[in-house]
Enzyme design. Sequence first.
Site, mmCIF file in Angstrom:
data_model
loop_
_atom_site.group_PDB
_atom_site.id
_atom_site.type_symbol
_atom_site.label_atom_id
_atom_site.label_comp_id
_atom_site.label_asym_id
_atom_site.label_seq_id
_atom_site.Cartn_x
_atom_site.Cartn_y
_atom_site.Cartn_z
ATOM 1 N N GLY A 117 44.322 20.073 -0.985
ATOM 2 C CA GLY A 117 45.420 20.287 -2.262
ATOM 3 C C GLY A 117 46.193 21.965 -2.210
ATOM 4 N N GLY A 225 35.026 23.519 2.006
ATOM 5 C CA GLY A 225 34.639 24.740 1.547
ATOM 6 C C GLY A 225 33.742 25.397 0.592
ATOM 7 N N HIS A 412 33.706 28.463 12.278
ATOM 8 C CA HIS A 412 33.528 27.914 13.960
ATOM 9 C C HIS A 412 32.286 27.102 13.181
ATOM 10 C CE1 HIS A 412 31.711 31.694 13.533
ATOM 11 N NE2 HIS A 412 30.645 31.410 14.008
ATOM 12 N N HIS A 539 31.684 44.302 38.107
ATOM 13 C CA HIS A 539 31.752 45.262 37.559
ATOM 14 C C HIS A 539 32.918 46.063 37.601
ATOM 15 C CE1 HIS A 539 29.589 49.567 37.582
ATOM 16 N NE2 HIS A 539 30.302 49.654 38.856
#
Length: 623
Positions: A117, A225, A412, A539
């Site tokens: 929307g 949401g 996420h 490393h």
Amino acid sequence: MQSAMALSFSQTSFTRPNHVLGSSGSVFSTPRSLRFCGLRREAFGFSTSNQLAIRSNRIQFLSRKSFQVSASASSNGNGAPPKSFDYDLIIIGAGVGGHGAALHAVEKGLKTAIIEGDVVGGTCVNRGCVPSKALLAVSGRMRELQNEHHMKSFGLQVSAAGYDRQGVADHANNLATKIRNNLTNSMKAIGVDILTGFGSVLGPQKVKYGKDNIITAKDIIIATGSVPFVPKGIEVDGKTVITSDHALKLESVPEWIAIVGSGYIGLEFSDVYTALGSEVTFIEALDQLMPGFDPEISKLAQRVLINPRKIDYHTGVFASKITPARDGKPVLIELIDAKTKEPKDTLEVDAALIATGRAPFTNGLGLENVNVVTQRGFIPVDERMRVIDGKGTLVPNLYCIGDANGKLMLAHAASAQGISVVEQVSGRDHVLNHLSIPAACFTHPEISMVGLTEPQAKEKGEKEGFKVSVVKTSFKANTKALAENEGEGIAKMIYRPDNGEILGVHIFGLHAADLIHEASNAIALGTRIQDIKLAVHAHPTLSEVLDELFKAAKVESHATTRTGDAKIKLNTNQEDRKGRRRGGDDEKQPSVSKDLKDISTRPSSFFENISVGVLSLLSLIFV
């Protein structure tokens, strides 16, 4: 939303009956424990098996057809579910969660439509994660340029740094536009139908969007949401009293701004505003700043991110009333004691940012048409994201993911939940382990976490009867961090010394948001410390902070590895590997706590395969 704390609601447990069709065809009930808005406190197992035992009965998940649920459908006159469908899957909401579900659905061969929307991307892309990271990228560079001592340590000389406010704002807006277009194009490219209009549930397997468009689907996902939560008594004008939605537009940089709330949102914006020259005052209802973080991390973050900067704070107080600036008068903030509600103080500032969390966007979704009653606005769901109605019964073919269900209000997490739902409607049972989902705060330095905090782990240990240990390592001992002159920071792990189970990892330091994923994957896969400490890290890299963390952990000598053998055999023959694949050693494995259910995996073999693959690639390059 990636950088949004869940609302500070007390965690409430609900026990609902869950009606399931047993193997004999009879319907039986099993209690289902539900929790709402419990940030990082839900522990669900991850199941990939084809059978799930409940009590003495077994539910078959061999195919979608064999997975049946007895649930009450709506009886509000909407009729029975349609016999044929327009789509296999309809998703209401095209945010990150809906987008992730749509892409996975097409991959699974489902005809999919997504309804939006507003604009594709939702909060994260347009008003959250994405533009905020653009602003934080600017603040990080400003801090580095403004730190004369830091630059001199590199032998660099930099003149005074400045910025163009509109240029900074354009950077954030342009990034949001680019990502939004990427999301839209990715769905169009694979054939997802993007439907414009406000979507709502009209009845079983039926959706309305726009004015009078009605479509049907075998399954429906709600992914609408959240919006900024504004407490009562606070008047938002969008200019001097703003939410994160307004702040991300960066229409002004006030000299003095009050930030109400010291969670992810407030902390990140304090980083932006102070880097651009503002003075900040935090207003926090609880007795300490950053209450959602591990207490030890909060204290260190306060020492590094708050105390040296132009930031002061009031804790244990509510902003009972905030009046925008008008008629030449500043913003007026009235503070009261959080416990006694007695007046405490009055502040006059140039602007106020309301960062008190987010509220689910669930109004007008037609939930009453399927007898669903929200809990503080959140849509109740079970561990498989299946929607539960007001009677505690599953609503057939209806799911809810993301901020709207309140389980873990992170972008996420919404995407992961969406993928999990698609797995289920495609015929494969899948339960997402929320404790394996990481979170990050993108300050400078960054903060990241996964799993339980130390107090949560100890509380769990007391209830379930196991000991909890803690180990820490410092960025000051890391070569790469020292090369960057960024030695401020620690990594902390909470674990079980009896079996090597990782309960939680918290990092404060350079690129903490990137480093946390090794720990989150270990928790997701059930990898034990005695296995992962044998992994090799390049490393010099920042990843060695975690390498040292795992190696520093003391696991009891009787604890076995994931393969059931304390001595990892790196030179195993092919027959031995086949035996392990058949599960011959699985019976010897120590049981993982019920909050982190086991899956069949062999981390040592994983690292062996990675090493062989890397060596093979190098041989091709250099031969």
